[in-house]
Scaffold this active site. Structure first.
Site, short mmCIF file in Angstrom:
data_model
loop_
_atom_site.label_atom_id
_atom_site.label_comp_id
_atom_site.label_asym_id
_atom_site.label_seq_id
_atom_site.Cartn_x
_atom_site.Cartn_y
_atom_site.Cartn_z
N TRP A 127 42.32 35.85 27.44
CA TRP A 127 42.96 35.29 28.28
C TRP A 127 42.35 33.69 28.47
O TRP A 127 40.99 33.57 28.36
CB TRP A 127 42.37 36.09 29.78
CG TRP A 127 42.89 35.53 30.88
CD1 TRP A 127 44.45 35.20 31.16
CD2 TRP A 127 42.30 35.47 32.22
NE1 TRP A 127 44.38 34.91 32.43
CE2 TRP A 127 43.14 35.13 33.29
CE3 TRP A 127 40.98 35.72 32.81
CZ2 TRP A 127 42.81 34.90 34.57
CZ3 TRP A 127 40.49 35.78 33.51
CH2 TRP A 127 41.59 35.17 34.76
N ASP A 208 35.25 42.68 30.28
CA ASP A 208 36.19 42.44 31.46
C ASP A 208 37.25 43.48 31.42
O ASP A 208 38.04 43.78 30.55
CB ASP A 208 36.76 41.11 30.85
CG ASP A 208 37.98 40.83 32.05
OD1 ASP A 208 38.01 41.30 33.24
OD2 ASP A 208 38.53 39.66 31.83
N ALA A 210 40.29 44.47 33.74
CA ALA A 210 41.16 43.78 34.88
C ALA A 210 42.48 44.88 35.07
O ALA A 210 43.18 44.51 35.83
CB ALA A 210 41.42 42.47 34.41
N LYS A 243 45.37 43.97 39.94
CA LYS A 243 46.34 44.86 39.15
C LYS A 243 46.73 46.15 39.81
O LYS A 243 47.74 46.56 40.12
CB LYS A 243 46.32 44.78 37.76
CG LYS A 243 45.88 43.39 37.23
CD LYS A 243 46.91 42.43 37.34
CE LYS A 243 46.36 40.99 37.35
NZ LYS A 243 46.31 39.73 36.42
C1 LIG Z 1 41.93 39.58 31.32
C2 LIG Z 1 41.80 39.28 32.77
N1 LIG Z 1 40.76 39.21 33.27
C3 LIG Z 1 40.52 38.85 34.63
C4 LIG Z 1 41.56 38.57 35.41
C5 LIG Z 1 41.47 38.23 36.78
O1 LIG Z 1 42.31 38.44 37.60
P1 LIG Z 1 41.90 38.32 39.36
O2 LIG Z 1 40.99 37.07 39.50
O3 LIG Z 1 43.21 37.72 39.78
O4 LIG Z 1 41.51 39.47 39.88
C6 LIG Z 1 42.99 38.39 34.72
C7 LIG Z 1 44.01 38.05 35.44
O5 LIG Z 1 45.25 37.96 35.26
C8 LIG Z 1 42.90 38.93 33.15
O6 LIG Z 1 44.27 38.91 32.68
#
Ligand SMILES: Cc1ncc(COP(=O)(O)O)c(C=O)c1O
Length: 394
Positions: A127, A208, A210, A243
């Protein structure tokens, strides 16, 4: 002050949203943005979250400060959700954060504080914001091989070989499940091999997570993380509720640290919270309070799990049906990997110019690296979409 300032580089996904909105073709398809969508293209508030919000509105009698760690009952519930209902959490500390991004940054601050020279290894690709967040905290970033675009699978041997070469004390960032952007994930035996290597080489896992619940199920999606947690003395985790509770704009996440003993955990936690103090002080309460209520109330929790499972099943079905349509249209198994991928994304392995042709000639929008949001696939337009994809292949 600002006369020489250059604009920040445009965000690719936001630019794509602009192009999509301006497109007047009625059959346009948006596979770009990274949010879950139902078949009508909506990202609804989940039933249990809505109910929890009603109760919050009725019962909340103060909005006074809660503290740097936010809602402590939320933190405990999140540690159990991620590490398992029966996990021993005496060596784990969690802090509520503004989304998973806030959790990533807070963990990065802790790492910088604990080992200023640490390098964090990220998957190639990962990401994009991972790299930006880690660098913003002053950490070095390197990549390990991860994805084979030809086959749509994990380059596991190459990944292991790279990790074997990482210096002791470095940090390895792993996607707990539902890899973004590729959709290709490690299986349990691969997680076990990685965990063994992390211990042997004295590398710190940074997981991570998510998309817990978007791949194979709530517990199944945390299996890799739990395999690692059972083996290593220390690890760090960034979790997001954006999500799986669909509370994107409310900003709900948790940063977690597991250390060798409870005393070290308290010290690490205090450093994490000191980091929060200078970044944003305290996290926003509303969304985390709603998530905490859902996790604590058996009826709300059951309803949340049922709705999450419906979303997961929908994405799985779309994967299977899209892979089948592509098999028919291309007369090959080239895209079969889509059915084997998990989570909200798959990377199709198209070139930038093929992605551009899809947009210009067929009104099909995806990120330039050919990542698609599976939840955006049109249930009733899969054959046509597959035909469009195949038409740009040569
Ligand atoms: C791999 C990954 N980590 C972390 C996040 C963090 O998302 P948020 O800050 O919206 O909770 C995302 C969001 O797209 C993600 O795809």
């Amino acid at each position: 002050m600002f006369e020489d300032l250059k604009p920040a580089p445009a965000d690719k996904i936001l630019a794509l949203i602009g192009l999509y909105r301006a497109d007047e073709r009625p059959n346009k398809v948006d596979l770009g943005v990274g949010v879950y969508k139902d078949n009508a293209g909506k990202t609804p508030v989940m039933r249990a979250v809505r109910e929890a919000e009603k109760r919050l509105l009725a019962d909340q009698d103060s909005k006074s400060y809660l503290g740097l760690a936010g809602d402590t009952a939320f933190n405990e519930a999140m540690a159990k959700l991620v590490f398992g209902a029966n996990a021993d959490t005496t060596r784990i500390r969690a802090a509520q954060t503004p989304g998973g991004s806030g959790a990533l940054r807070l963990v990065a601050e802790l790492l910088k504080h604990a080992r200023p020279d640490a390098t964090v290894w990220v998957s190639d690709p990962t990401w994009v914001n991972h790299i930006a967040i880690l660098r913003a905290a002053g950490l070095q970033v390197r990549e390990y091989p991860y994805f084979d675009a030809e086959t749509g699978t994990v380059r596991f041997d190459a990944m292991l070989a790279a990790l074997k070469g990482a210096p002791a004390g470095d940090v390895i960032l792993l996607h707990g499940c539902c890899h973004n952007p590729t959709g290709a994930n490690l299986d349990a035996s691969q997680w076990t091999a990685v965990a063994g290597l992390l211990v042997e080489k004295n590398l710190l896992p940074f997981i991570d997570i998510a998309y817990q619940g978007f791949g194979d199920g709530l517990d199944a999606d945390a299996e890799g993380l739990r395999i690692v947690a059972a083996k290593v003395p220390e690890m760090v985790v960034a979790a997001s509720c954006s999500k799986n509770f669909a509370v994107y704009r409310d900003r709900v996440g948790a940063a977690m640290v597991m250390t060798a003993n409870a005393a070290q955990a308290d010290i690490a936690s205090s450093q994490m919270l000191a980091g929060a103090r200078t970044l944003y002080s305290m996290p926003p309460d509303h969304g985390a309070a709603a998530v905490r209520m859902v996790l604590q109330d058996p009826a709300l929790r059951a309803d949340w799990q049922a709705e999450l499972e419906e979303m997961r099943q929908r994405m799985l079905l779309l994967r299977q049906r899209f892979a089948e349509a592509l098999r028919r249209q291309s007369n090959s198994d080239r895209f079969d990997f889509i059915a084997g991928h998990r989570g909200m994304f798959s990377r199709l392995g198209l070139t930038e110019s093929q992605v551009q042709r899809l947009r210009e000639e067929h009104a099909v929008y995806m990120v330039s690296d050919s990542r698609i949001n599976v939840a955006g696939l049109p249930e009733n337009g899969l054959e046509e979409l597959a035909k469009a994809v195949v038409s740009v292949l040569d």
